[in-house]
Design an enzyme around this catalytic site. Structure first.
Site, mmCIF file in Angstrom:
data_model
loop_
_atom_site.group_PDB
_atom_site.id
_atom_site.type_symbol
_atom_site.label_atom_id
_atom_site.label_comp_id
_atom_site.label_asym_id
_atom_site.label_seq_id
_atom_site.Cartn_x
_atom_site.Cartn_y
_atom_site.Cartn_z
ATOM 1 N N SER A 149 -12.363 -7.085 29.106
ATOM 2 C CA SER A 149 -11.815 -7.373 27.863
ATOM 3 C C SER A 149 -12.711 -8.438 27.349
ATOM 4 O O SER A 149 -13.308 -9.382 28.403
ATOM 5 C CB SER A 149 -10.535 -7.711 27.932
ATOM 6 O OG SER A 149 -10.248 -8.660 29.155
ATOM 7 N N ASP A 163 -9.225 0.017 37.017
ATOM 8 C CA ASP A 163 -8.435 -1.428 37.415
ATOM 9 C C ASP A 163 -7.345 -0.927 38.280
ATOM 10 O O ASP A 163 -6.371 -0.409 37.848
ATOM 11 C CB ASP A 163 -8.174 -2.259 36.185
ATOM 12 C CG ASP A 163 -9.441 -2.484 35.634
ATOM 13 O OD1 ASP A 163 -10.382 -3.058 36.058
ATOM 14 O OD2 ASP A 163 -9.346 -2.806 34.350
ATOM 15 N N GLU A 177 -12.241 -3.673 24.850
ATOM 16 C CA GLU A 177 -10.789 -3.392 24.871
ATOM 17 C C GLU A 177 -10.165 -3.786 23.682
ATOM 18 O O GLU A 177 -8.997 -4.454 23.761
ATOM 19 C CB GLU A 177 -10.186 -3.914 26.215
ATOM 20 C CG GLU A 177 -10.844 -3.340 27.422
ATOM 21 C CD GLU A 177 -10.291 -4.002 28.526
ATOM 22 O OE1 GLU A 177 -9.048 -4.242 28.675
ATOM 23 O OE2 GLU A 177 -10.858 -3.845 29.806
ATOM 24 N N LYS A 180 5.019 -15.458 43.640
ATOM 25 C CA LYS A 180 5.922 -14.355 43.349
ATOM 26 C C LYS A 180 7.029 -14.434 44.157
ATOM 27 O O LYS A 180 7.106 -14.778 45.385
ATOM 28 C CB LYS A 180 5.388 -13.082 43.569
ATOM 29 C CG LYS A 180 4.809 -12.468 42.412
ATOM 30 C CD LYS A 180 3.672 -11.268 42.723
ATOM 31 C CE LYS A 180 4.080 -10.065 43.330
ATOM 32 N NZ LYS A 180 5.097 -9.396 42.389
ATOM 33 N N TRP A 222 3.598 -1.969 37.632
ATOM 34 C CA TRP A 222 4.012 -2.946 36.383
ATOM 35 C C TRP A 222 5.153 -2.158 35.417
ATOM 36 O O TRP A 222 5.157 -2.439 34.145
ATOM 37 C CB TRP A 222 2.798 -3.439 35.697
ATOM 38 C CG TRP A 222 2.044 -4.406 36.315
ATOM 39 C CD1 TRP A 222 2.773 -5.188 37.282
ATOM 40 C CD2 TRP A 222 1.030 -5.230 36.233
ATOM 41 N NE1 TRP A 222 1.753 -6.105 37.763
ATOM 42 C CE2 TRP A 222 0.820 -6.118 36.968
ATOM 43 C CE3 TRP A 222 -0.080 -4.851 35.197
ATOM 44 C CZ2 TRP A 222 -0.347 -6.852 37.198
ATOM 45 C CZ3 TRP A 222 -1.630 -5.504 35.384
ATOM 46 C CH2 TRP A 222 -1.421 -6.658 36.345
ATOM 47 N N HIS A 271 -9.282 -18.280 33.902
ATOM 48 C CA HIS A 271 -7.930 -18.896 33.676
ATOM 49 C C HIS A 271 -8.125 -20.258 32.911
ATOM 50 O O HIS A 271 -7.212 -20.768 32.386
ATOM 51 C CB HIS A 271 -7.143 -18.753 34.615
ATOM 52 C CG HIS A 271 -6.931 -17.301 35.229
ATOM 53 N ND1 HIS A 271 -7.574 -16.994 36.160
ATOM 54 C CD2 HIS A 271 -5.983 -16.398 34.742
ATOM 55 C CE1 HIS A 271 -7.130 -15.687 36.388
ATOM 56 N NE2 HIS A 271 -6.265 -15.166 35.599
HETATM 57 N N1 GLN Z 1 -10.084 -4.605 32.568
HETATM 58 C C1 GLN Z 1 -8.850 -5.480 32.475
HETATM 59 C C2 GLN Z 1 -9.551 -6.800 31.439
HETATM 60 O O1 GLN Z 1 -10.530 -7.208 31.361
HETATM 61 C C3 GLN Z 1 -8.497 -5.925 33.810
HETATM 62 C C4 GLN Z 1 -7.311 -6.941 33.608
HETATM 63 C C5 GLN Z 1 -6.929 -7.529 34.722
HETATM 64 O O2 GLN Z 1 -7.400 -7.331 35.850
HETATM 65 N N2 GLN Z 1 -5.864 -8.218 34.623
HETATM 66 O O3 GLN Z 1 -8.834 -7.405 30.637
#
Ligand code: GLN
Ligand code: ZN
Length: 758
Positions: free
Chosen positions: A438, A604, A489, A117, A566, A699
C-alpha cells in the site's frame, strides 16, 4: 436454582460512544468531567442490559485496558509516570498511549507502556512492568466507587479482578528481577482489597486466572497454591475464573485451590466438564461458560439444555451459568444491524442476545422447559434454518475441496531451479528494492471510496479516480527507482474486507465493532457459508498498473490464513475446512493474475502467527493445516512466476521451519524495530529462499537514514547470502503521508545502491 452471571460486558458502547468520547477528550474537545459522565452513562446502560442476571460484573469497564486498570489499582505505576500531574486519569492515559491530551507539553509525554495480545484474542493489553524496586500499594478508589455506583442502581455487583498469578505472568521484568519474588507482597494488596470489598457488602468476587489454560511450569503452579492459601481467609467469596481453553495438567490444581467456586470455559473445554465435576470438592460452586463469548453465532439452546439437564440434576444450586469468557470479544447489540440479510441475522447473537440466551437456559432449568417453549422453538427454527440454508452450503465448493491431494501445494521444481529462471526473466540487480503493497491512503481516496459506496460516485468515475491514484503511485515509484513496483492498493479500505466483499460466504455488519486496544476497534467480517470466488478480484487494477510501466508489477493478495484469522468464522465445521475453501479462492486469483502476465505475486499472511493455539503442544497441528492452505493458494504457478509473502511480526524463530515450508520465493518481514535480532535464527536455521528483512519502521513518522539501513542490511548479509536479500520497508505504507514516504524511500534506494557498490 441455577445462578446466572456474566464475566464482563463490552465497554466501548453499541455506537462506539466510549471511543468517540475518549478521542474527543484526548483532542481537548471535551472536559474530563464530560468524559466521566459519558462513562457513567455507558456503565448504567450496560448494567441495564444485564439486569436479568443474578450477578453483574463491576470493574469490567475501563477507559483503556483492564490490565492497566489493575496496575493502577495495585499501585504498580511505572516510575516515569508518577508525579507527572495530580490527575490520575491523565497519568493513566500517559502510560497507555504516551500522552494525555493533544496539546500536552513535551515534559509530561512519556514512553507508552508496551502493548501485547491478550491470550489468543485480538484484544491488546498494556504489559505491567516490574523491577527490583516494584512496590504495590492498594489504590482501590475507582473500583470501590463503581461498586457503590452499581449498588445504588440496584445492581447485584460482582467485582471482577485479574488474579495475582496471571497479573504477574502477564507482566515483564524490566531488570533481572524474578517476577515470582514479587508474589508475596502482591498478594498482600489483594488481601486488603478483599477486606475493602467486604466492607461494601460484596459477597462474590470474580478473580480471573486465565493462565490456567496454558502450560505452566512447576514454579507457577506452586505460585497458585501459595497465593490462594493466603487468600483463603478473605471475607468475600472467590470465584476463580479460567477461560479460552482446557485446563489439562492444571485441572486438579484449579479444582483444589481453596476458593468458593470455579468458572470454566464449557465451550472450549467441554470435554473436561465431567472430570471437573468429579474432581471439584462438593462444597464449591461450578460456573459453566456455556455461551460462546468469542463468536457471534446463536447457541443451540435445546442441545445445550439436553447436555445441561443431567449436570443440573447432579449439581443443583451449585451450578452457575455464564458466557464462556468476557463478552469484550463480541459486538454489543445485533439489533443495531439494519443491513444484514434477514436469514443470516437470525442466526447471530451479539453480547445482548447472548445474555438473553443465558436467561432462557436458566429459566428452562429453574422453572421447567415449558416456561420457555416459545423461545426454544424459535431458536430451534433458527438453528435448523442455518444448518440447511442454501446460503451456507454450496455443493460445488464442498466437492472441490475434497480434491485436495498432496502435490497441490507443491511448486513444480525446487527454489534453486526456479530462482535461475526468475533471475533471467526479471534481471533484477543485487539488493532489489520493493515495497509491501500500500501507498498513503489520502483523504481524497477515502472520500472517493465512500462516495462510490453510497452511490454518490458512479462506477466509471470511481474507477477513473482509482486509476489516477494508481498512475500517481507508479510514477512516484519509477521516479524513485524502485525495482519491483506495486499498484498501491487505493481501492482497499482493509486487506481482509476488500477480498471478503468479493467472495461468496462472507458478510459484513454495520456496527459489529470489537475493541482491539484503547479506543481502537475492528469490525471483523463474518464467514457464514462455503467460500468461493465468482470473479477476479484484483486483476483489472493490477494489469492497469502493469500497463503503465516496463518494470515488473507485483500482484497483491491477502492469504487464506489471514482472511480466516481476522474474521468471525462459522462454527459448523473446523476452521481448517473454512481455511481450505479460502485457499482455493485465493489460488484462483493467483492463477488469473499469472494468466494476465502478472509474474510477481505477493500473498500476505500478516496474521498467520496469531492463529497459534495457546498451548505449544497444539502448535504443530495448526501449522500443518495453515501452511498447507497457504501453499495451495500460492504454489500452483509456473516456475518463472515469483511468489512473495509478507508477515508483520518479528517473532519468527519458533515457527521458522513452518515458514520455510511455505516455499515462497521471497518473504518480506518486519525486523527493523528489533534491530535485526530476528536474523539470529538464520545462524542456526538455513533459510533456503530469498528474504527482505524490513529496513525501516513504517509505524513511525521518522525518516530513516541511509546509514542505518545500510548497517541493518549488512547485518543481514552476514547471515544470508547477499544474492538472496531484498530491500524493503517493514510493512505497507498506507498509514503514512506522502511527504514521509518519499524521503524514506529515497533513502532506502540510496542504501541499496551503496550496498550494491560494496
Ligand atoms: N499489502 C498490505 C499493505 O501493504 C500488507 C499489510 C500488512 O501486512 N498488514 O498494506
Ligand atoms: Zn505487514
Amino acid at each position: 436454582m441455577v445462578t446466572t452471571h456474566n464475566l464482563g460486558f463490552p465497554r466501548i458502547g453499541k455506537q462506539r460512544e466510549l471511543k468517540f468520547a475518549l478521542e474527543k477528550y484526548w483532542s481537548n474537545a471535551i472536559s474530563q468531567e464530560e468524559l466521566l459522565h459519558i462513562a457513567a452513562t455507558l456503565r448504567q446502560q450496560h448494567w441495564n442490559n444485564q439486569s436479568q442476571l443474578d450477578l453483574a460484573p463491576v470493574g469490567d469497564f475501563s477507559f483503556y485496558d483492564q490490565v492497566l486498570d489493575m496496575s493502577f489499582l495495585l499501585g504498580n505505576v511505572p516510575k516515569r509516570a508518577e508525579n507527572l500531574s495530580d490527575n490520575t486519569l491523565d497519568n493513566y492515559f500517559r502510560v497507555a498511549r504516551g500522552r494525555a491530551a493533544a496539546n500536552e507539553s513535551d515534559c509530561t509525554c512519556i514512553q507508552a507502556g508496551e502493548m501485547t495480545k491478550w491470550f489468543d484474542t485480538n484484544y491488546h493489553y498494556i504489559v505491567p512492568e516490574f523491577s527490583h524496586d516494584t512496590h504495590f500499594a492498594l489504590q482501590a478508589q475507582h473500583l470501590l466507587a463503581q461498586i457503590t455506583e452499581a449498588q445504588t442502581q440496584g445492581v447485584k455487583a460482582k467485582p471482577v479482578v485479574i488474579g495475582p498469578v496471571t497479573y504477574l505472568w502477564l507482566g515483564k521484568s524490566k531488570d533481572d528481577t524474578n517476577k515470582l519474588d514479587l508474589l508475596e507482597s502482591l498478594v498482600k494488596v489483594y488481601v486488603q482489597l478483599f477486606d475493602e470489598l467486604a466492607n461494601l457488602g460484596v459477597e462474590w468476587v470474580q478473580i480471573d486466572e486465565p493462565i490456567l489454560v496454558t502450560e505452566l511450569t512447576p514454579d507457577w503452579q506452586a505460585a497458585f497454591k501459595q497465593t490462594y492459601a493466603t487468600l483463603a481467609h478473605s471475607p468475600v467469596k472467590l470465584l476463580l475464573a479460567s477461560y479460552f481453553g482446557t485446563l489439562q495438567d492444571n485441572l486438579s490444581l484449579a479444582c483444589n485451590l481453596p476458593v468458593d467456586g470455579l468458572h470454566i470455559d464449557a465451550i472450549n473445554a467441554k470435554e473436561e466438564v465431567q472430570t471437573v465435576i468429579n474432581t471439584l470438592p462438593k462444597d464449591k460452586i461450578l460456573s459453566l461458560g456455556i455461551i460462546n463469548g468469542r463468536n457471534i453465532w446463536k447457541t443451540d439452546l435445546s442441545a445445550t439444555l439436553l447436555w445441561l439437564t443431567p449436570i443440573f440434576q447432579q449439581l443443583g444450586d451449585r451450578l452457575w451459568l455464564a458466557p464462556s469468557c468476557s463478552l469484550l470479544h463480541v459486538p454489543v447489540d445485533l439489533n443495531s444491524e439494519q443491513a444484514l440479510d434477514t436469514d443470516i441475522k437470525s442466526w447471530l447473537a451479539f453480547a445482548v442476545q447472548k445474555l438473553a440466551e443465558l436467561n432462557i437456559l436458566a429459566q428452562a432449568l429453574n422453572q421447567g422447559q415449558a416456561s420457555v417453549t416459545k423461545e426454544i422453538a424459535k431458536n430451534i427454527d433458527a438453528i435448523n434454518a442455518r444448518k440447511h440454508s442454501p446460503l451456507v452450503h454450496n455443493a460445488e465448493v464442498k466437492a472441490r475441496v475434497t480434491q485436495v491431494h498432496d502435490t497441490l501445494g507443491n511448486r513444480n521444481t525446487d527454489y534453486e531451479s526456479r530462482a535461475k529462471l526468475q533471475s533471467k526473466k526479471f534481471n533484477l540487480p543485487l539488493y532489489p528494492t520493493t515495497t509491501i503493497g500500500s501507498f498513503p491512503q489520502t483523504l481524497e481516496i477515502r472520500q472517493a471510496r465512500r462516495d462510490y459506496k453510497s452511490g454518490k460516485l458512479s462506477e466509471e468515475k470511481y474507477t477513473r479516480a482509482m486509476q489516477a491514484e494508481i498512475q500517481h503511485c507508479v510514477q512516484v515509484q519509477e521516479e524513485l527507482g524502485l525495482d519491483v513496483l506495486v499498484h498501491g492498493e487505493p481501492e482497499r479500505n482493509d486487506m481482509v474486507e476488500y477480498f471478503g466483499q468479493q467472495l461468496n460466504g462472507y458478510t459484513f455488519s454495520q456496527f459489529g465493532w470489537v475493541q482491539s486496544y484503547g479506543s481502537r476497534c475492528v469490525k471483523p467480517p463474518i464467514i457464514f457459508g462455503d467460500v468461493s470466488r465468482s470473479n477476479p478480484m484484483t486483476v483489472n487494477w493490477t494489469t492497469y498498473a502493469q500497463s503503465l510501466t516496463d518494470k515488473p508489477m507485483k500482484g497483491m493478495l491477502t492469504g487464506p490464513v489471514t482472511m480466516l484469522n481476522w474474521s468471525f468464522v462459522r462454527d459448523d465445521q473446523p476452521r481448517s475446512a473454512t481455511c481450505l475453501q479460502l485457499s482455493f479462492a485465493i489460488r484462483d486469483e493467483v492463477l488469473d493474475l499469472e494468466k494476465a502476465n502478472i509474474n510477481i505475486i505477493q500473498i500476505d499472511e500478516a496474521a498467520l502467527r496469531e492463529g497459534l493455539p495457546l498451548r505449544k503442544s497444539q502448535w504443530q497441528a495448526y501449522l500443518d493445516w495453515a501452511i498447507e492452505c497457504y501453499r495451495i493458494s500460492a504454489n500452483g504457478v509456473n516456475d518463472e512466476t515469483q511468489i512473495h509473502t509478507h508477515m508483520c511480526y518479528s517473532e519468527f524463530n519458533d515457527i521458522i521451519a513452518a515458514i520455510a515450508q511455505m516455499d515462497a520465493d521471497v518473504i518480506t518481514i518486519e525486523t527493523s524495530r528489533s534491530d535485526m535480532e530476528l536474523l539470529d535464527v538464520f545462524d542456526e536455521f538455513d533459510y533456503p529462499n530469498e528474504i527482505g528483512p524490513g529496513v525501516y519502521d513504517i509505524h513511525s513518522p521518522n525518516i530513516p537514514t541511509v546509514d542505518a539501513m545500510v548497517e541493518l542490511m549488512q547485518k543481514a548479509a552476514q547471515r544470508i547470502p547477499a544474492k538472496r536479500l531484498w530491500v524493503n520497508p517493514d510493512c505497507g505504507l498506507k498509514t503514512r503521508h506522502w511527504n514521509e514516504v518519499q524521503p524514506a524511500l529515497t533513502n532506502m534506494i540510496l542504501a541499496s545502491k551503496q550496498l550494491r557498490a560494496q
